[in-house]
Each structure stands twice: as structure tokens, then as C-alpha cells.
Write a protein that holds these residues in place. Structure first.
Motif, PDB file in Angstrom:
ATOM      1  N   LYS A  90       0.824  -1.207   0.000  1.00  0.00           N
ATOM      2  CA  LYS A  90       0.000   0.000   0.000  1.00  0.00           C
ATOM      3  C   LYS A  90       0.856   1.254   0.000  1.00  0.00           C
ATOM      4  CE  LYS A  90      -3.754   2.261   2.525  1.00  0.00           C
ATOM      5  NZ  LYS A  90      -4.641   2.187   3.729  1.00  0.00           N
ATOM      6  N   LYS A  91       1.923   1.242   0.830  1.00  0.00           N
ATOM      7  CA  LYS A  91       2.814   2.403   0.885  1.00  0.00           C
ATOM      8  C   LYS A  91       3.533   2.605  -0.447  1.00  0.00           C
ATOM      9  CE  LYS A  91       3.726   2.406   5.853  1.00  0.00           C
ATOM     10  NZ  LYS A  91       4.770   2.263   6.916  1.00  0.00           N
ATOM     11  N   GLU A  92       4.004   1.493  -1.038  1.00  0.00           N
ATOM     12  CA  GLU A  92       4.697   1.598  -2.321  1.00  0.00           C
ATOM     13  C   GLU A  92       3.745   2.108  -3.405  1.00  0.00           C
ATOM     14  OE1 GLU A  92       6.251  -2.252  -3.069  1.00  0.00           O
ATOM     15  OE2 GLU A  92       7.859  -2.098  -1.556  1.00  0.00           O
ATOM     16  N   ARG A  93       2.506   1.641  -3.359  1.00  0.00           N
ATOM     17  CA  ARG A  93       1.521   2.098  -4.352  1.00  0.00           C
ATOM     18  C   ARG A  93       1.237   3.581  -4.180  1.00  0.00           C
ATOM     19  NH1 ARG A  93      -4.131   2.275  -4.813  1.00  0.00           N
ATOM     20  NH2 ARG A  93      -4.894   1.820  -6.917  1.00  0.00           N
ATOM     21  N   GLU A  94       1.113   4.019  -2.932  1.00  0.00           N
ATOM     22  CA  GLU A  94       0.885   5.446  -2.668  1.00  0.00           C
ATOM     23  C   GLU A  94       2.060   6.285  -3.161  1.00  0.00           C
ATOM     24  OE1 GLU A  94       0.190   5.626   1.496  1.00  0.00           O
ATOM     25  OE2 GLU A  94      -1.916   4.988   1.358  1.00  0.00           O
ATOM     26  N   GLN A  95       3.286   5.756  -2.943  1.00  0.00           N
ATOM     27  CA  GLN A  95       4.463   6.479  -3.410  1.00  0.00           C
ATOM     28  C   GLN A  95       4.482   6.588  -4.930  1.00  0.00           C
ATOM     29  OE1 GLN A  95       5.586   8.083  -0.592  1.00  0.00           O
ATOM     30  NE2 GLN A  95       7.660   7.605  -1.236  1.00  0.00           N
ATOM     31  N   LEU A  97       1.911   6.499  -6.940  1.00  0.00           N
ATOM     32  CA  LEU A  97       0.873   7.440  -7.369  1.00  0.00           C
ATOM     33  C   LEU A  97       1.256   8.886  -7.065  1.00  0.00           C
ATOM     34  CD1 LEU A  97      -2.346   5.504  -6.248  1.00  0.00           C
ATOM     35  CD2 LEU A  97      -1.469   5.797  -8.573  1.00  0.00           C
ATOM     36  N   LYS A  98       1.909   9.071  -5.902  1.00  0.00           N
ATOM     37  CA  LYS A  98       2.280  10.423  -5.494  1.00  0.00           C
ATOM     38  C   LYS A  98       3.303  11.027  -6.448  1.00  0.00           C
ATOM     39  CE  LYS A  98       3.972  13.048  -1.520  1.00  0.00           C
ATOM     40  NZ  LYS A  98       4.429  12.973  -0.115  1.00  0.00           N
TER      41      LYS A  98
END
Length: 207
Positions: A90-95, A97-98
Motif C-alpha cells: 500500500k505504501k509503495e503504491r501510494e508512493q 501514485l504520489k
């Protein structure tokens, strides 16, 4: 007469010999009690021995419980690992996308540099002015697009040198009221994507 008295005494002694004395009764009672106690101890020992005999069913239940506990522990560990993996994903996906489009922006920055160099050229004829005006329109459009995607220029001149934002390629002596570690010239603009530095600014620093 004396013979009769002696006979009576003998009869009395004979009768008393047929009945046990108090001492004999006490001894018999103690012997009986000891025998009973010995029998009780023997019975207790036998019962304890019977109780110590392992129960196959109890041993099987114990073994199964051990297997269940081990399986439950493995399950809990696996579940915790899956949760950790999901959190990392989830954190990697958020990164991702960010900072989406970071590679594309890096490829566009040299184009912006070239447009700025073209705009810095002086023109004296009408055709040159028209061409420069077109270049300015393209540059303004690109700059506006970058800002819409939260890509901003890193401030440089007269700012305090920050190694996380600036790359010092040259130093000069402090002049006048300048403060040490102050950026006096920007040789190449730097840019940030949100809070991440895409390219540090190449600057000259006063020392």
C-alpha cells in the motif's frame, strides 16, 4: 484337709491359665493394628501404582493439542506477515501514485532549459520577434502544465545554500553585505515534484 486346699488352688490356677492376661490382650491388639496398617499401606501403594499407569488416550490428546498449538502459531505468523506485506504494498503504491510521471518530467526539463536559452537570445528583426513570441508561448504553456502537476522551480538567488536543494558547482568570495553560504547565481534551475527533488539547482555560492 490340706490336700483339699491344694486341689482348690490348683483348679484356680488351671482356670486362670485358660483366659489371656491384660498384657496379652494389649499385645494382640497392637499386632492386629500393625497388620491392618500394613494392609492399608499396601492397598494405597497398589492404587498409586495403578494411577501411575499412562493413559494412551490422554497421551494422544496431549500430542494432538501440541500439534494444534503449533499450527495455530504458524497461522498467526503467516497472517501477520501477509498484513505486513499488504502494508508495504500500500505504501509503495501510494508512493508510485504520489510521484507518478517523475521520469517523464526529468525528460522534459532539458526541453525547458533549451526554451529558456532561446528566450535569452536578443532579436532585432520582426521575424525573430515573432519566432521568440512563439517560443515564449510554448514555454509559458509548459510552465503552467508543470505547476498544475505540482512541479515547481527551486528558489535560488539570494537564498541560503541548502545541500538538499542546491548543487554548488562554483564558489566566490563574499562581497559587500552578502552572507556566507548564500546563493549568488543559478546556472541551471532545479525542480521539485511535490516534496521530492527531481533535479537540484546548479548554483554559485558565496564563501
Amino acid at each position: 484337709m490340706a490336700k483339699k486346699k491344694q486341689a482348690a488352688v490348683d483348679d484356680t490356677l488351671a482356670q486362670n491359665a485358660d483366659f489371656p492376661s491384660e498384657k496379652d490382650l494389649t499385645a494382640d491388639a497392637q499386632t492386629s493394628t500393625a497388620a491392618t496398617s500394613a494392609d492399608a499401606k499396601a492397598a494405597t501403594t497398589e492404587t498409586a501404582a495403578e494411577n501411575q499407569v499412562p493413559d494412551p488416550q490422554a497421551e494422544q490428546i496431549k500430542a494432538l493439542q501440541t500439534q494444534v498449538d503449533a499450527t495455530e502459531d504458524k497461522y498467526l505468523r503467516a497472517e501477520a506477515e501477509i498484513q505486513n506485506m499488504n502494508t508495504r504494498f500500500k505504501k509503495e503504491r501510494e508512493q508510485l501514485l504520489k510521484y507518478e510521471g517523475q521520469s517523464l518530467v526529468k525528460d522534459i526539463l532539458p526541453v525547458i532549459d533549451n526554451l529558456e536559452r532561446a528566450l535569452a537570445v536578443d532579436v532585432n528583426d520582426k521575424n525573430g520577434e515573432q519566432l521568440k513570441k512563439g517560443v515564449q508561448m510554448v514555454y509559458d504553456h509548459l510552465e503552467r502544465t508543470l505547476k498544475e502537476h505540482q512541479i515547481v522551480e527551486i528558489t535560488g538567488t539570494d537564498e541560503t545554500f541548502d545541500p538538499t536543494l542546491h548543487q554548488a558547482v562554483q564558489t566566490v568570495a563574499v562581497e559587500g553585505d552578502q552572507k556566507p553560504d548564500t546563493v549568488v547565481q543559478v546556472l541551471q534551475k532545479g525542480y521539485k515534484l511535490k516534496d521530492r527533488v527531481i533535479r537540484p539547482a546548479m548554483v554559485v555560492v558565496a564563501q
